[in-house]
Design an enzyme around this catalytic site. Structure first.
Site, PDB file in Angstrom:
ATOM      1  N   SER A 143      91.391  26.746  81.582  1.00  0.00           N
ATOM      2  CA  SER A 143      91.706  27.393  80.313  1.00  0.00           C
ATOM      3  C   SER A 143      92.810  26.598  79.629  1.00  0.00           C
ATOM      4  CB  SER A 143      92.175  28.827  80.571  1.00  0.00           C
ATOM      5  OG  SER A 143      92.735  29.409  79.415  1.00  0.00           O
ATOM      6  N   TYR A 156      98.325  34.769  84.989  1.00  0.00           N
ATOM      7  CA  TYR A 156      97.193  33.995  84.481  1.00  0.00           C
ATOM      8  C   TYR A 156      97.589  32.542  84.265  1.00  0.00           C
ATOM      9  CZ  TYR A 156      92.866  33.122  81.920  1.00  0.00           C
ATOM     10  OH  TYR A 156      91.645  32.639  81.512  1.00  0.00           O
TER      11      TYR A 156
END
Length: 241
Positions: A143, A156
Site C-alpha cells: 500500500s 496498518y
C-alpha cells in the site's frame, strides 16, 4: 514477452476486492487460479462464480488462513495436487484496524501484523520451493501506507512498511533462483476494505480490474526486466475543500 497461458496462480484473500480482480484478469489470460479465504464457503462460492464466466482456465477455492503457517502449507499442497505446478503467488490477504495509539487494542495490533506482514512471510515460506522449481513470480499487495504514515494508522502503517521492506529483501534472496518478486503499493482502491460499500462515489479510485491488469503486465514482462516496487495512485482524486 512471457506467455502465461496454462500457468497456475495462488491468490490469498482472493474472494473479493483486489484479489478477485486479479483472479478475473488471470483467468482471462488462461491462467488456472486458486483463491483462498478463511471461509471454505466463501472460497468455493467465489470459484463457482469465476468459473461461471466460461474462461478456458479453471478456478478452485481453498480454505486457508494466512495467519497460520500449516494452513498455508496445506493450501500449496492442494494447488500442487490439483494442477501439479505453482507458477505465481499473489500475497493479497490484508485488513486494517485504525485508531489512535491510545485506542488501538493489543488484539487489533496483533491481528493487523499477523495478517498483513506475517501472513506474507508464511505464504512465501510455504510456496518458495514450488516457485523455485517453476522459476515463478511472487507478488505482494502492499500500500502507499507502506511509504506514507498517517494519524491513527500505526498498526496498518507498521504492517505495510514492513511488507514493503520484506518483499524487497525477498526479491534479493530469490532472484538468484530465477524467481521474480515485486510489491504493488496502491493508493485508494474501490473495494469493501474497512467497511466501504463501492458505488458511484468511488469512481475516481483505482478499480480492482486496474490492479488485475497490472499483475498480468508484470507476469508477461520479459524475464530480464523486474519492476520490483510499484506505486499506484488514482489519477485525479477529489479536491479537499
Amino acid at each position: 514477452m512471457n506467455t502465461i497461458k496454462n500457468k497456475v496462480a495462488l491468490i490469498t484473500g482472493g474472494t473479493k476486492g483486489i484479489g478477485y480482480g486479479i483472479a478475473e484478469a488471470l483467468l482471462a489470460q488462461g491462467v488456472n487460479v486458486a483463491v483462498t479465504s478463511r471461509s471454505a464457503e466463501a472460497a468455493n462460492e467465489t470459484a463457482k462464480l469465476l468459473n461461471s464466466s466460461s474462461y478456458s482456465a479453471l478456478a478452485i477455492g481453498v480454505k486457508a488462513d494466512v495467519r497460520d503457517f500449516g494452513s498455508q502449507q496445506n493450501a500449496v499442497r492442494k494447488v500442487l495436487s490439483q494442477f501439479n505446478q505453482l507458477d505465481f503467488v499473489i500475497a493479497n490477504a490484508g485488513l486494517g484496524h485504525f485508531g489512535s495509539i491510545e485506542e488501538l487494542s493489543i488484539e487489533q495490533w496483533q491481528d493487523t501484523i499477523d495478517t498483513n506482514l506475517t501472513g506474507a512471510f508464511y505464504t512465501i515460506k510455504a510456496s518458495v520451493e514450488a516457485l523455485k522449481k517453476s522459476k515463478g513470480y511472487f507478488i505482494t499487495i502492499s500500500s502507499l501506507a507502506g511509504a506514507n504514515f498517517f494519524a491513527k494508522g500505526s498498526a496498518y502503517n507498521a504492517s505495510k512498511f514492513g511488507l514493503t521492506g520484506f518483499t524487497q529483501a525477498v526479491m534479493l534472496d530469490l532472484r538468484q533462483h530465477g524467481v521474480k518478486v515485486s510489491t504493488i503499493m496502491p493508493g485508494s482502491v474501490s473495494t469493501h476494505f474497512n467497511g466501504n460499500e463501492p458505488d458511484a462515489k468511488d469512481d475516481w479510485k483505482i478499480q480492482k480490474e486496474d490492479l488485475g491488469e497490472m499483475v498480468v503486465d508484470l507476469l508477461k514482462m520479459n524475464p530480464r526486466t523486474l519492476p520490483s516496487k510499484i506505486e499506484v495512485r488514482p489519477t485525479m482524486p477529489p479536491t479537499k475543500g
